[in-house]
Design a protein around this motif. Structure first.
Motif, short mmCIF file in Angstrom:
data_model
loop_
_atom_site.label_atom_id
_atom_site.label_comp_id
_atom_site.label_asym_id
_atom_site.label_seq_id
_atom_site.Cartn_x
_atom_site.Cartn_y
_atom_site.Cartn_z
N MET A 1 -24.86 -3.50 32.72
CA MET A 1 -24.58 -2.63 33.86
C MET A 1 -23.29 -3.05 34.55
SD MET A 1 -27.28 -0.56 34.01
CE MET A 1 -26.86 0.19 35.59
N VAL A 2 -23.13 -4.35 34.70
CA VAL A 2 -22.01 -4.90 35.48
C VAL A 2 -20.69 -4.68 34.76
CG1 VAL A 2 -21.09 -6.97 36.58
CG2 VAL A 2 -23.58 -6.61 36.49
N ILE A 3 -20.64 -5.02 33.47
CA ILE A 3 -19.35 -4.89 32.77
C ILE A 3 -18.96 -3.43 32.59
CG2 ILE A 3 -19.62 -7.13 31.65
CD1 ILE A 3 -20.18 -5.63 29.02
N THR A 4 -19.95 -2.55 32.44
CA THR A 4 -19.62 -1.12 32.33
C THR A 4 -19.02 -0.62 33.63
OG1 THR A 4 -21.46 -0.83 30.79
CG2 THR A 4 -20.52 1.16 31.77
N GLY A 5 -19.65 -0.98 34.75
CA GLY A 5 -19.14 -0.56 36.04
C GLY A 5 -17.78 -1.13 36.36
N ALA A 6 -17.57 -2.40 36.02
CA ALA A 6 -16.29 -3.05 36.30
C ALA A 6 -15.17 -2.43 35.45
CB ALA A 6 -16.38 -4.54 36.03
N ALA A 7 -15.45 -2.19 34.18
CA ALA A 7 -14.45 -1.57 33.32
C ALA A 7 -14.08 -0.18 33.82
CB ALA A 7 -14.98 -1.50 31.88
N ASP A 8 -15.06 0.54 34.34
CA ASP A 8 -14.80 1.88 34.86
C ASP A 8 -13.92 1.83 36.10
OD1 ASP A 8 -15.68 4.84 34.67
OD2 ASP A 8 -16.09 4.33 36.78
N ARG A 9 -14.05 0.78 36.90
CA ARG A 9 -13.24 0.67 38.13
C ARG A 9 -11.79 0.34 37.81
NH1 ARG A 9 -17.85 1.91 38.89
NH2 ARG A 9 -19.19 1.40 40.67
N VAL A 10 -11.57 -0.54 36.81
CA VAL A 10 -10.20 -0.97 36.50
C VAL A 10 -9.97 -0.90 34.98
CG1 VAL A 10 -9.74 -2.39 38.54
CG2 VAL A 10 -11.04 -3.36 36.63
N PRO A 11 -10.00 0.29 34.39
CA PRO A 11 -9.88 0.41 32.93
C PRO A 11 -8.55 -0.13 32.40
CG PRO A 11 -9.68 2.56 33.99
CD PRO A 11 -10.16 1.62 35.04
N GLU A 12 -7.54 -0.15 33.24
CA GLU A 12 -6.24 -0.65 32.79
C GLU A 12 -6.25 -2.15 32.55
OE1 GLU A 12 -6.34 -1.04 37.24
OE2 GLU A 12 -6.99 0.44 35.75
N ARG A 13 -7.27 -2.84 33.01
CA ARG A 13 -7.38 -4.30 32.84
C ARG A 13 -8.33 -4.70 31.72
NH1 ARG A 13 -4.84 -7.09 36.77
NH2 ARG A 13 -4.20 -5.92 38.62
N VAL A 14 -8.94 -3.74 31.04
CA VAL A 14 -9.99 -4.03 30.07
C VAL A 14 -9.59 -3.50 28.69
CG1 VAL A 14 -12.41 -3.66 29.46
CG2 VAL A 14 -11.75 -3.99 31.86
N ALA A 15 -9.65 -4.40 27.70
CA ALA A 15 -9.34 -4.01 26.32
C ALA A 15 -10.60 -3.75 25.51
CB ALA A 15 -8.51 -5.09 25.64
N GLY A 16 -11.67 -4.49 25.79
CA GLY A 16 -12.87 -4.34 24.98
C GLY A 16 -14.12 -4.74 25.74
N LEU B 1 -20.12 6.22 37.27
CA LEU B 1 -19.02 6.07 36.34
C LEU B 1 -18.17 7.33 36.32
CD1 LEU B 1 -21.08 4.54 33.39
CD2 LEU B 1 -19.79 3.30 35.13
N GLU B 2 -16.87 7.15 36.25
CA GLU B 2 -15.95 8.28 36.25
C GLU B 2 -15.47 8.65 34.85
OE1 GLU B 2 -12.76 7.56 38.93
OE2 GLU B 2 -14.04 7.56 40.72
N GLY B 3 -15.55 7.73 33.91
CA GLY B 3 -15.06 8.00 32.57
C GLY B 3 -15.98 7.44 31.52
N GLY B 4 -15.65 7.64 30.25
CA GLY B 4 -16.47 7.18 29.15
C GLY B 4 -15.98 5.88 28.55
#
Length: 225
Positions: free
Chosen positions: A81-96, A158-161
């Motif tokens: 839950m946490v990593i999905t939410g965090a990636a959605d907040r700052v997708p430009e900082r997440v590669a995988g 979540l705003e994106g996939g």
């Protein structure tokens, strides 16, 4: 070099990922095991207001404070839950993303909604002590501490996939006693060509039961980056 952010599941702290983090560093990567607010050595911060958004902010703040722009977020169990939410907040900082025997939510899901009655009973254990915490179970590591119940109940927004991230891995533990709550999810993702799935022999705590195999999965994820 890849930067890994390692997020433990409910009741547990960064210590569950420390041995793995040391091995990742020995292979030339950066690794940040994270203890979420209100748990482990941050249990002094536990209040009735700590929820999923708090834990998502923990990860987002680490990424922004360290200026990380190539993170592979690794989440165990609830931390999916946490990593999905965090990636959605700052997708430009997440590669995988790497989900270690974890929930994989869509918009509006909660950890409570994605597990079975067995896990829901675990979540409610010990609630009467404070009214807002879930007690660690007797078979957990003695370092486990009460977990904020609100984080297990709150729905994620979540705003994106997940297709925004270059790599997505799911690591499935085959050694549950009884049926794993993650079996249907694993079977669905195994049939999806956009996911890499891995079945490891071990119980839910794969960091303890299959550390070398889990390390290989993460190193493969780094090579893909």
């Amino acid at each position: 070099m890849t930067t890994f952010v390692l997020v433990p599941g409910a009741w547990h702290g960064a210590w569950v990922f420390e041995p793995l983090a040391r091995q990742l560093r020995a292979h030339g990567h950066q690794a940040h095991p994270l203890t979420l607010t209100g748990v482990g050595d941050r249990r002094h911060l536990l209040t009735a207001t700590v929820n999923l958004d708090t834990h998502i902010a923990d990860v987002v703040n680490l990424l922004t404070d360290h200026r990380i722009t190539d993170a592979v977020l690794v989440g165990h169990s609830y931390a999916g839950m946490v990593i999905t939410g965090a990636a959605d907040r700052v997708p430009e900082r997440v590669a995988g993303l790497v989900y270690v025997d974890a929930v994989v939510p869509e918009d509006g899901d909660s950890c409570w909604s994605l597990v079975t009655d067995q896990e829901r009973a675990w979540y409610l254990a010990g609630v009467g002590e404070t009214g807002y915490t879930s007690a660690p179970l007797p078979f957990f590591d003695p370092r486990a501490t009460p977990h904020p119940l609100a984080s297990l109940m709150q729905s994620v927004r979540l705003e994106g996939g997940l297709d925004r991230y270059r790599t997505r891995d799911y690591v499935y533990a085959t050694g549950w006693e009884g049926r794993s709550p993650f079996t249907p999810l694993y079977e669905r993702l195994a049939a999806d060509p956009d996911w890499r799935t891995h079945a490891l022999a071990g119980g839910h705590n794969l960091m303890r039961d299959a550390p070398e195999e889990l390390l290989k999965v993460l190193l493969t994820s780094a090579q893909a980056e």
